[in-house]
Design an enzyme around this catalytic site. Structure first.
Site, PDB file in Angstrom:
ATOM      1  N   GLU A   1      24.141 -24.151  16.001  1.00 55.97           N
ATOM      2  CA  GLU A   1      25.311 -25.004  15.826  1.00 55.97           C
ATOM      3  C   GLU A   1      25.743 -25.009  14.364  1.00 55.97           C
ATOM      4  O   GLU A   1      26.931 -25.143  14.061  1.00 55.97           O
ATOM      5  CB  GLU A   1      25.008 -26.427  16.299  1.00 55.97           C
ATOM      6  CG  GLU A   1      26.251 -27.289  16.503  1.00 55.97           C
ATOM      7  CD  GLU A   1      25.953 -28.584  17.226  1.00 55.97           C
ATOM      8  OE1 GLU A   1      26.044 -28.602  18.468  1.00 55.97           O
ATOM      9  OE2 GLU A   1      25.603 -29.575  16.560  1.00 55.97           O
TER      10      GLU A   1
ATOM     11  N   HIS B   1       2.857 -13.676  28.267  1.00 54.06           N
ATOM     12  CA  HIS B   1       2.885 -13.220  29.655  1.00 54.06           C
ATOM     13  C   HIS B   1       4.297 -13.230  30.218  1.00 54.06           C
ATOM     14  O   HIS B   1       4.487 -13.188  31.435  1.00 54.06           O
ATOM     15  CB  HIS B   1       1.954 -14.088  30.504  1.00 54.06           C
ATOM     16  CG  HIS B   1       0.522 -13.975  30.094  1.00 54.06           C
ATOM     17  ND1 HIS B   1      -0.338 -13.043  30.628  1.00 54.06           N
ATOM     18  CD2 HIS B   1      -0.195 -14.655  29.154  1.00 54.06           C
ATOM     19  CE1 HIS B   1      -1.531 -13.163  30.065  1.00 54.06           C
ATOM     20  NE2 HIS B   1      -1.467 -14.132  29.159  1.00 54.06           N
TER      21      HIS B   1
ATOM     22  N   LYS C   1      34.632 -30.335  24.864  1.00 51.12           N
ATOM     23  CA  LYS C   1      34.818 -31.747  25.226  1.00 51.12           C
ATOM     24  C   LYS C   1      36.260 -32.018  25.645  1.00 51.12           C
ATOM     25  O   LYS C   1      36.526 -32.693  26.643  1.00 51.12           O
ATOM     26  CB  LYS C   1      34.459 -32.644  24.034  1.00 51.12           C
ATOM     27  CG  LYS C   1      32.995 -32.681  23.654  1.00 51.12           C
ATOM     28  CD  LYS C   1      32.812 -33.616  22.465  1.00 51.12           C
ATOM     29  CE  LYS C   1      31.379 -33.654  21.986  1.00 51.12           C
ATOM     30  NZ  LYS C   1      31.222 -34.532  20.810  1.00 51.12           N
TER      31      LYS C   1
END
Length: 550
Positions: free
Chosen positions: A359, A390, A514
């Site tokens: 960000e 793994h 937003k």
């Protein structure tokens, strides 16, 4: 930095010198660098606070480091650093100071914003938080029915969630185990549902974290939490004040919600969300670990702050880590950076760093508004060892991408492990050290053949190595060490943003989503015709409404 070609970053002589140096090092292997310098393993290390930082397994020489420091000097990294610590408004797009460092300044420090010393206000909030946290921890603070609080639910999103949620997991062994602490961030109702389904509302305190108290996801969840509480308690609005506190600056909205403004803890616009959990945003963490340990964490932050501010370039750990990222991202075409903590308690640490780094430095425009012409922030990813071994280590070892990685480990297991589990720590750390060696030095075809491997399998079992890693080792995981680690990465991110000439402290990409979400919602709920929707999105909205039976 001006738009003039003579001052563009990728036109600077320091940049072109690094590009030439990269060509000269092509074909150099870490095996060669260690063979040429038997003392490299001990010599390429630095210390800051409790952190031992080994950078010997990087594709660098003394000349590389010198050239990188010259680039930092040419781009005035330390000048911007000093401006930040002085409280100058280096967040240019929002005209704001950047002073998360003031959140951990000592009481007698002077840090001014617009001529006002902000440190007294910081400590006033810390003291208020401490008093409240102790009241909850001792049972003095009770809910509407008179029961003490046993459950804390932090409701926030982004920096109001990731930081405290991460730190709670990291410091879980230091928490009051009689308290249940949960974090709700997603506007998906399932998040809140799972958080409260087995809690007694009479013993539950909600911490609502929203600076403006208008953040749509947070206020939606807070409203639903209030409805749940009042319904379950069969109580009126008066119960809210005993079960909700606010981390906000909007007293009017907080009061309208039903929260007593005496239980509102403020923070300031010179603290970005992703840098804020050592402010009032950390209240839920303080309740969990206690004020004393919270202040130990702040002391850890301050150790690295002071180091970054005063250490010379050749000994400055955040500067080094930032410049190594520049070296790989801009001169080796590395697109990502792995952070691999060998501690289960750091399970959310890399997710926190994703926001901090991506960000901050996920930008394509310079501070002066001109487009960048060089790579900026990397994709940051990773999970705790040994799980990652793994899963995706295969790609790091034998894939086609260069992925620099940070390995974080601790010499001692946490103090409250069951005795039978303590011995497993050596196995964990054996993997920790083995992986960085394997990534650096690999396994040659001749070494594979010496093990009797059939010739047709030799290429498959050969590891070229030469994968760069930083090893960060501390004696033990403590609140102070957590503060040191976070400050180290905060300032590393700062260094890179300064070199790239971007504003690391805004987040306009977050804002766009937003705004669009508010426009799209009526199309979902009411079938409204929303101007500006593209044909693909219109079709998807129609399909969604069909599936919902609307």
């Amino acid at each position: 930095m001006n738009a003039d070609s003579r001052t563009r970053l990728n036109q600077r002589p320091e940049w072109t010198a690094l590009a030439k140096h990269r060509e000269e090092l092509a074909g150099t292997h870490l095996r060669d660098l260690f063979a040429a310098d038997p003392g490299r393993g001990a010599g390429y290390t630095l210390e800051v606070g409790d952190l031992h930082v080994d950078y010997s397994k990087h594709l660098v020489t003394d000349e590389t480091l010198r050239l990188l420091r010259e680039l930092a000097a040419a781009t005035d990294v330390f000048g911007l650093r000093d401006a930040m610590f002085r409280g100058e408004k280096i967040n240019v797009t929002e005209d704001r100071a950047v002073l998360h460092t003031a959140l951990r300044a000592p009481r007698d420090a002077v840090v001014e914003v617009d001529g006002e010393n902000v440190v007294p206000a910081v400590h006033a909030v810390l003291d208020k938080m401490s008093t409240f946290a102790e009241r909850v921890r001792t049972g003095e603070w009770t809910g509407h029915t008179g029961k003490p609080i046993k459950n804390i639910v932090n409701v926030g999103i982004g920096g109001s969630d990731l930081g405290p949620a991460m730190a709670y997991e990291v410091l879980r062994s230091f928490t009051d185990r009689s308290l249940t602490v949960r974090f709700v961030s997603n506007v998906d109702g399932a998040d809140l549902h799972e958080a409260v389904r087995d809690l007694d509302p009479a013993e539950t305190l909600f911490v609502i974290a929203s600076k403006t108290f208008t953040t749509i996801e947070t206020i939606t969840n807070a409203t639903s939490a209030r409805d749940w509480l009042l319904t379950e308690l069969k109580a009126g609005q008066e119960a809210v004040a005993k079960h909700f506190v606010a981390l906000s600056t909007n007293a009017e909205k907080v009061s309208e919600f039903g929260i007593d403004t005496a239980n509102m803890f403020e923070f300031w616009d010179w603290v970005g969300g992703r840098y804020s959990f050592d402010s009032a945003i950390g209240l839920s963490l303080m309740i969990a670990i206690g004020p004393e340990r919270f202040r130990e964490m702040l002391d850890g932050f301050r150790i690295v702050d002071e180091h970054f501010e005063s250490a010379p370039a050749e000994d400055n750990v955040p500067l080094l880590l930032g410049l190594l990222g520049i070296w790989y991202g801009n001169f080796h075409d590395a697109q990502s950076h792995a952070v691999l903590p060998y501690s289960h308690y750091l399970s959310k640490f890399t997710a926190y760093l994703q926001q901090l780094d991506m960000e901050s430095n996920g930008k394509s425009v310079q501070r002066d508004g001109n487009p960048v012409e060089w790579e900026t922030g990397p994709v940051v990813w990773g999970t705790p060892g040994t799980n990652g071994q793994h899963a995706y280590y295969q790609l790091i070892h034998q894939g086609t991408k260069l992925i620099p990685a940070d390995f974080i480990g601790f010499a001692e297991p946490v103090a409250d492990l069951l005795p039978g589990l303590v011995a497993q720590h050596d196995l964990l750390m054996a993997n920790f050290f083995a992986q960085t060696q394997a990534l650096a030095f690999g396994k040659t075809p001749d070494e594979v053949r010496a093990e009797g491997v059939p010739e047709q399998l030799v290429p498959h079992k050969t590891f070229k190595g030469n994968h760069p890693t930083t090893t960060i080792l501390a004696k033990e995981l403590t609140p102070s060490v957590l503060g040191q680690l976070i400050a180290l990465y905060e300032h590393k991110v700062f260094v890179q943003g300064a070199v790239w000439n971007i504003d690391s402290f805004d987040q306009w990409g977050v804002e766009l989503g937003k705004v669009l979400a508010k426009r799209v919602e009526p199309a979902l709920t009411e079938g409204a015709d929303v101007p500006g929707l593209d044909e693909s999105t219109k079709a998807l909205v129609a399909k969604y409404r069909q599936l919902r039976g609307r």
